[in-house]
Design an enzyme around this catalytic site. Structure first.
Site, PDB file in Angstrom:
ATOM      1  N   GLU A  44      39.636  54.893  43.407  1.00 50.70           N
ATOM      2  CA  GLU A  44      40.802  53.637  42.993  1.00 50.70           C
ATOM      3  C   GLU A  44      39.864  52.655  42.473  1.00 50.70           C
ATOM      4  O   GLU A  44      39.069  51.907  42.858  1.00 50.70           O
ATOM      5  CB  GLU A  44      41.327  53.241  44.450  1.00 50.70           C
ATOM      6  CG  GLU A  44      42.422  52.036  44.236  1.00 50.70           C
ATOM      7  CD  GLU A  44      42.979  51.497  45.220  1.00 50.70           C
ATOM      8  OE1 GLU A  44      44.165  50.986  45.288  1.00 50.70           O
ATOM      9  OE2 GLU A  44      42.422  51.577  46.415  1.00 50.70           O
ATOM     10  N   GLU A  69      35.738  47.660  43.604  1.00 51.35           N
ATOM     11  CA  GLU A  69      36.224  46.376  43.530  1.00 51.35           C
ATOM     12  C   GLU A  69      35.061  45.284  42.932  1.00 51.35           C
ATOM     13  O   GLU A  69      33.920  45.564  43.424  1.00 51.35           O
ATOM     14  CB  GLU A  69      36.841  46.085  44.945  1.00 51.35           C
ATOM     15  CG  GLU A  69      37.145  44.347  45.072  1.00 51.35           C
ATOM     16  CD  GLU A  69      38.189  44.253  44.067  1.00 51.35           C
ATOM     17  OE1 GLU A  69      38.062  43.318  43.206  1.00 51.35           O
ATOM     18  OE2 GLU A  69      39.266  44.902  43.854  1.00 51.35           O
ATOM     19  N   ASP A 119      45.718  43.507  37.624  1.00 55.33           N
ATOM     20  CA  ASP A 119      46.149  42.264  36.905  1.00 55.33           C
ATOM     21  C   ASP A 119      46.693  42.514  35.783  1.00 55.33           C
ATOM     22  O   ASP A 119      46.200  43.528  34.700  1.00 55.33           O
ATOM     23  CB  ASP A 119      44.784  41.453  36.748  1.00 55.33           C
ATOM     24  CG  ASP A 119      45.054  40.152  36.372  1.00 55.33           C
ATOM     25  OD1 ASP A 119      46.193  39.838  35.716  1.00 55.33           O
ATOM     26  OD2 ASP A 119      44.158  39.297  36.709  1.00 55.33           O
ATOM     27  N   LYS A 123      48.999  37.405  28.774  1.00 51.80           N
ATOM     28  CA  LYS A 123      48.869  37.064  27.290  1.00 51.80           C
ATOM     29  C   LYS A 123      48.353  38.225  26.293  1.00 51.80           C
ATOM     30  O   LYS A 123      47.624  38.714  26.756  1.00 51.80           O
ATOM     31  CB  LYS A 123      47.960  35.953  27.383  1.00 51.80           C
ATOM     32  CG  LYS A 123      48.538  34.599  28.134  1.00 51.80           C
ATOM     33  CD  LYS A 123      47.633  33.510  28.043  1.00 51.80           C
ATOM     34  CE  LYS A 123      48.212  32.400  28.953  1.00 51.80           C
ATOM     35  NZ  LYS A 123      47.307  31.094  29.017  1.00 51.80           N
ATOM     36  N   THR A 192      49.748  49.662  49.309  1.00 55.38           N
ATOM     37  CA  THR A 192      48.800  48.395  49.286  1.00 55.38           C
ATOM     38  C   THR A 192      49.519  47.468  50.049  1.00 55.38           C
ATOM     39  O   THR A 192      50.575  47.448  50.139  1.00 55.38           O
ATOM     40  CB  THR A 192      48.191  48.515  47.552  1.00 55.38           C
ATOM     41  OG1 THR A 192      49.395  47.716  47.214  1.00 55.38           O
ATOM     42  CG2 THR A 192      47.981  49.600  46.989  1.00 55.38           C
ATOM     43  N   GLU A 193      48.633  46.442  50.159  1.00 52.00           N
ATOM     44  CA  GLU A 193      48.913  45.102  50.577  1.00 52.00           C
ATOM     45  C   GLU A 193      49.956  44.600  49.783  1.00 52.00           C
ATOM     46  O   GLU A 193      51.086  44.093  50.315  1.00 52.00           O
ATOM     47  CB  GLU A 193      47.826  44.435  50.746  1.00 52.00           C
ATOM     48  CG  GLU A 193      46.708  44.793  51.752  1.00 52.00           C
ATOM     49  CD  GLU A 193      45.833  45.737  51.555  1.00 52.00           C
ATOM     50  OE1 GLU A 193      44.756  46.078  52.383  1.00 52.00           O
ATOM     51  OE2 GLU A 193      45.725  46.264  50.364  1.00 52.00           O
TER      52      GLU A 193
END
Length: 215
Positions: A44, A69, A119, A123, A192-193
């Site tokens: 992941e 992460e 994320d 833009k 997921t959270e």
């Protein structure tokens, strides 16, 4: 994501080298040697606080899972949850950037990559930072086995539409595509959270599965 400073994070991380690999780029011999088996390896990218990857490891003991992460203050939360879960033997965590995939894994080493609630970088000038941009797709293609899969979930419709186009333009084969995952709610879906938060508000969750075409 707003990150709360956790000055104790580095010390806590150092106390659990069996689950959080400090310098994964130095392993070199292949991750089957670390897990001590030849089971499939699934990763992941952007594991956040770890609920998904830990849940997957507990539910599927015959598969090896790695959560990646970039931030100390986030990965340490995943580490805490892994410790609370008894440190599943088929789970490892890395504090690294997703851009380093080809430095961490050999070509054709992984069976699946998960991208969960990445994320969206809305833009246009930031498009190259999206984890489904062709730059990242090249990395995934290198480390995935032939017929390896990408599973992608998001609450952001614009990112989902972008990802569909990006993967199609790259020549990938799309499998399951859902515009409202929770309306169908497959039995094996582990949330997921963020997924719990967004779905509780009634927001649809978008999901797709994709494969690179074999050459």
């Amino acid at each position: 994501m707003r990150l709360r400073n956790k000055p104790w994070a580095r010390e806590y991380m150092a106390e659990h080298p069996d689950i959080l690999i400090a310098e994964p780029e130095k392993i070199g011999a292949g991750w089957s040697t670390v897990f001590n088996n030849e089971n499939p390896i699934q990763v992941e990218v952007g594991t956040g606080m770890g609920q998904f990857i830990i849940g997957m490891a507990l539910a599927n003991p015959s598969i090896n899972y790695i959560g990646i992460e970039h931030f100390d203050n986030v990965i340490v939360s995943a580490l805490e949850k892994a410790v609370e879960a008894g440190k599943p033997s088929n789970l490892r965590l890395f504090r690294v950037n997703g851009k380093e995939l080809t430095e961490l894994f050999a070509p054709n080493e992984l069976d699946r990559i998960y991208l969960n609630f990445s994320d969206p970088w809305p833009k246009t000038r930031h498009a190259k930072r999206r984890l489904t941009h062709e730059t990242f797709l090249r990395l995934y293609e290198e480390v995935l086995k032939p017929h390896g899969e990408i599973h992608f979930k998001t609450d952001n419709r614009s990112l989902f539409e972008y990802s569909l186009i990006s993967m199609t333009d790259y020549g990938m084969k799309l499998g399951l595509v859902s515009l409202d995952l929770h309306a169908e709610m497959p039995e094996d879906n582990i949330m997921t959270e963020y997924e719990e938060k967004f779905s509780a508000k009634g927001q649809p969750i978008y999901r797709l599965e994709a494969q690179f075409k074999t050459k």
